[in-house]
Motif scaffolding. Structure first.
Motif, PDB file in Angstrom:
ATOM      1  N   THR A 211      34.167  42.112  -5.931  1.00 29.86           N
ATOM      2  CA  THR A 211      34.685  41.272  -4.970  1.00 29.86           C
ATOM      3  C   THR A 211      35.459  40.057  -5.221  1.00 29.86           C
ATOM      4  O   THR A 211      36.654  39.822  -5.119  1.00 29.86           O
ATOM      5  CB  THR A 211      33.939  40.959  -3.745  1.00 29.86           C
ATOM      6  N   GLN A 212      34.663  39.119  -6.178  1.00 33.77           N
ATOM      7  CA  GLN A 212      35.311  37.874  -6.661  1.00 33.77           C
ATOM      8  C   GLN A 212      36.268  38.118  -7.481  1.00 33.77           C
ATOM      9  O   GLN A 212      37.430  37.425  -7.624  1.00 33.77           O
ATOM     10  CB  GLN A 212      34.289  36.997  -7.146  1.00 33.77           C
ATOM     11  N   ARG A 213      36.458  39.129  -8.434  1.00 36.79           N
ATOM     12  CA  ARG A 213      37.163  39.501  -9.311  1.00 36.79           C
ATOM     13  C   ARG A 213      38.567  40.128  -8.617  1.00 36.79           C
ATOM     14  O   ARG A 213      39.985  39.686  -8.791  1.00 36.79           O
ATOM     15  CB  ARG A 213      36.922  40.728 -10.200  1.00 36.79           C
ATOM     16  N   THR A 214      38.435  40.741  -7.579  1.00 36.14           N
ATOM     17  CA  THR A 214      39.518  41.330  -6.694  1.00 36.14           C
ATOM     18  C   THR A 214      40.201  40.230  -6.019  1.00 36.14           C
ATOM     19  O   THR A 214      41.481  40.159  -6.062  1.00 36.14           O
ATOM     20  CB  THR A 214      39.048  42.340  -5.932  1.00 36.14           C
ATOM     21  N   ILE A 215      39.394  39.359  -5.407  1.00 39.58           N
ATOM     22  CA  ILE A 215      40.070  38.008  -4.763  1.00 39.58           C
ATOM     23  C   ILE A 215      40.946  37.335  -5.632  1.00 39.58           C
ATOM     24  O   ILE A 215      41.879  36.719  -5.224  1.00 39.58           O
ATOM     25  CB  ILE A 215      38.959  37.272  -4.052  1.00 39.58           C
ATOM     26  N   THR A 216      40.325  37.070  -6.953  1.00 41.46           N
ATOM     27  CA  THR A 216      41.169  36.117  -7.889  1.00 41.46           C
ATOM     28  C   THR A 216      42.660  37.012  -8.130  1.00 41.46           C
ATOM     29  O   THR A 216      43.462  36.342  -8.383  1.00 41.46           O
ATOM     30  CB  THR A 216      40.330  35.807  -9.180  1.00 41.46           C
ATOM     31  N   ALA A 217      42.541  38.243  -8.429  1.00 43.08           N
ATOM     32  CA  ALA A 217      43.666  38.897  -8.851  1.00 43.08           C
ATOM     33  C   ALA A 217      44.424  38.944  -7.592  1.00 43.08           C
ATOM     34  O   ALA A 217      45.797  38.809  -7.820  1.00 43.08           O
ATOM     35  CB  ALA A 217      42.982  40.313  -9.422  1.00 43.08           C
ATOM     36  N   ALA A 218      44.003  39.168  -6.375  1.00 43.28           N
ATOM     37  CA  ALA A 218      44.974  39.126  -5.188  1.00 43.28           C
ATOM     38  C   ALA A 218      45.528  37.752  -5.120  1.00 43.28           C
ATOM     39  O   ALA A 218      46.790  37.783  -4.752  1.00 43.28           O
ATOM     40  CB  ALA A 218      44.127  39.200  -3.890  1.00 43.28           C
ATOM     41  N   ARG A 219      45.134  36.582  -5.435  1.00 41.51           N
ATOM     42  CA  ARG A 219      45.653  35.323  -5.494  1.00 41.51           C
ATOM     43  C   ARG A 219      46.448  35.113  -6.569  1.00 41.51           C
ATOM     44  O   ARG A 219      47.758  34.738  -5.992  1.00 41.51           O
ATOM     45  CB  ARG A 219      44.395  34.104  -5.769  1.00 41.51           C
ATOM     46  N   VAL A 220      46.535  35.641  -7.591  1.00 45.92           N
ATOM     47  CA  VAL A 220      47.610  35.959  -8.748  1.00 45.92           C
ATOM     48  C   VAL A 220      48.625  36.684  -8.175  1.00 45.92           C
ATOM     49  O   VAL A 220      49.894  36.482  -8.102  1.00 45.92           O
ATOM     50  CB  VAL A 220      47.003  36.338 -10.087  1.00 45.92           C
ATOM     51  N   GLY A 221      48.287  38.067  -7.813  1.00 45.94           N
ATOM     52  CA  GLY A 221      49.440  38.826  -7.305  1.00 45.94           C
ATOM     53  C   GLY A 221      50.197  38.385  -5.973  1.00 45.94           C
ATOM     54  O   GLY A 221      51.148  38.408  -5.794  1.00 45.94           O
ATOM     55  N   THR A 222      49.343  37.537  -5.061  1.00 42.19           N
ATOM     56  CA  THR A 222      50.081  36.924  -4.089  1.00 42.19           C
ATOM     57  C   THR A 222      51.128  35.914  -4.432  1.00 42.19           C
ATOM     58  O   THR A 222      52.342  35.745  -4.089  1.00 42.19           O
ATOM     59  CB  THR A 222      49.092  36.262  -2.997  1.00 42.19           C
ATOM     60  N   ALA A 223      50.840  35.078  -5.540  1.00 43.00           N
ATOM     61  CA  ALA A 223      51.606  33.923  -6.097  1.00 43.00           C
ATOM     62  C   ALA A 223      53.076  34.719  -6.741  1.00 43.00           C
ATOM     63  O   ALA A 223      54.221  34.261  -6.506  1.00 43.00           O
ATOM     64  CB  ALA A 223      51.221  33.230  -7.139  1.00 43.00           C
TER      65      ALA A 223
END
Length: 289
Positions: A211-223
Motif C-alpha cells: 500500500t505504501q509503495r502504491t500510494i508513493t507511485a500514485a503521487r508520482v503518477g498524479t504529478a
C-alpha cells in the motif's frame, strides 16, 4: 470457507477473516486523538516541502534553459565573427541529430529488455506491480486521460463553468494539494498499522508495504498527470484563469498555467525515475542463453 485459526496471543478468533477484522478494530481503537492530531500538524511542513520541490524544479528548468540559450547565442556570435556561421549551424544540427540518435538507441535497448522485464514481473509481481498500478492510476487521476479532459483539474466544473480554471485547480496549488493528500493518507495508514497487535497476522505486513509503495507511485503518477493536463491547457486548450485579483492578458494566463504544468511534470519525472524506473532496475537480469 475460512479455516479455523484458533488463538493468537491473548485474542481468540473463529477464522482468519475474523482475526483480520478484530486486529483492524483493535488498531483503530488504539489510535489516540493526540496521534491523529499530530498527523494533521505535520501538514504545514508537507505543504512547504511540496512548494519547495516545485520551486527547485522551476529554478532548474529556468537555469538550464538560460544556460543553453546563452551558450548557443554566444557560440553563434563567435562563429559569425569568424565567418563560419553556416558551418556552426550545420555542426549544431549534426550534434542534435546525434543526440536524438543516442536517445533512440537507448529506447531500443529498453524495448529489447521488455520481454525480460515482463517475464520477471510475471514470476515476481510484487517487485514492480505497486509502482506500475500506482503510477498508472495516478496519471489517470491527474490528467483525466490522454485528451487532458477530466481528472483533478476539471473537478472545479462541479461548481459551474464559471468556476473552471480556478487558481486552486490550474496552478501548482493543485499539485501541492494532491501531494499532501497522498502523504497524509500514507501517514495515517502507517499510524494504524503501527497499532496492530504485536503478533498480528503476517498479511498486514505485506499489505502495508504494498500500500505504501502504491500510494508513493500514485503521487508520482498524479504529478505527471497534472503536468500533462496543465501543459495541454496552457498551450493547446487555451483558456483564461478565473478568480485572479487583477486583469491580465491571455498570454499571462497561459504562462501561469504552462509554468505550473512544467513544475508538476518536472516533479513527476524525477519521482518516476526514482520510484518506478528504479523498481524495474532492481529486477535481476535473466541470462539469455
Amino acid at each position: 470457507m475460512d479455516a479455523i485459526v484458533g488463538t493468537a496471543g491473548s485474542f481468540k478468533y473463529e477464522s482468519r477473516s475474523d482475526r483480520l477484522k478484530r486486529e483492524l478494530q483493535y488498531a483503530l481503537r488504539s489510535v489516540s486523538r493526540e496521534e491523529l492530531a499530530s498527523c494533521f500538524r505535520a501538514v504545514p511542513q508537507d505543504v512547504l516541502r511540496a512548494f519547495k520541490r516545485r520551486g527547485v524544479a522551476l529554478y532548474q528548468i529556468g537555469k538550464r534553459g538560460a544556460q543553453t540559450i546563452a551558450s548557443e547565442v554566444s557560440e553563434m556570435i563567435q562563429a559569425g565573427k569568424r565567418g563560419k556561421g553556416r558551418e556552426h549551424l550545420q555542426a549544431r544540427y549534426a550534434h542534435f541529430k546525434e543526440s536524438a540518435s543516442r536517445k533512440a538507441q537507448d529506447l531500443r535497448h529498453a524495448l529489447r529488455r521488455t520481454p525480460q522485464l515482463l517475464q520477471a514481473v510475471r514470476s515476481d509481481p510484487s517487485a514492480v506491480l505497486p509502482e506500475v498500478v500506482g503510477s498508472v492510476l495516478g496519471f489517470a487521476i491527474g490528467s483525466g486521460g490522454l485528451d487532458a479532459n477530466g481528472g483533478i483539474p476539471d473537478l472545479d466544473l462541479m461548481f459551474g463553468i464559471g468556476a473552471h480554471r480556478s487558481l486552486l485547480t490550474h496552478t501548482i496549488l493543485v499539485g501541492v494539494g494532491a501531494e499532501c493528500v497522498g502523504i497524509s493518507l500514507a501517514r495515517l495508514i502507517h499510524l494504524v498499522y503501527d497499532k496492530l497487535p504485536p503478533d498480528h497476522d503476517p498479511v498486514w505486513d505485506s499489505l502495508h508495504e504494498q500500500t505504501q509503495r502504491t500510494i508513493t507511485a500514485a503521487r508520482v503518477g498524479t504529478a505527471l498527470g497534472l503536468g500533462f493536463h496543465l501543459l495541454a491547457d496552457g498551450t493547446v486548450q487555451v483558456g483564461a484563469l478565473h478568480g485572479l485579483p487583477v486583469e491580465l492578458p491571455m498570454e499571462a494566463h497561459q504562462t501561469i498555467i504552462t509554468t505550473s504544468g512544467a513544475a508538476e511534470a518536472a516533479v513527476g519525472v524525477k519521482g518516476f525515475k526514482r520510484r518506478v524506473v528504479g523498481a524495474f532496475k532492481r529486477i535481476p537480469r535473466r541470462n539469455s542463453n
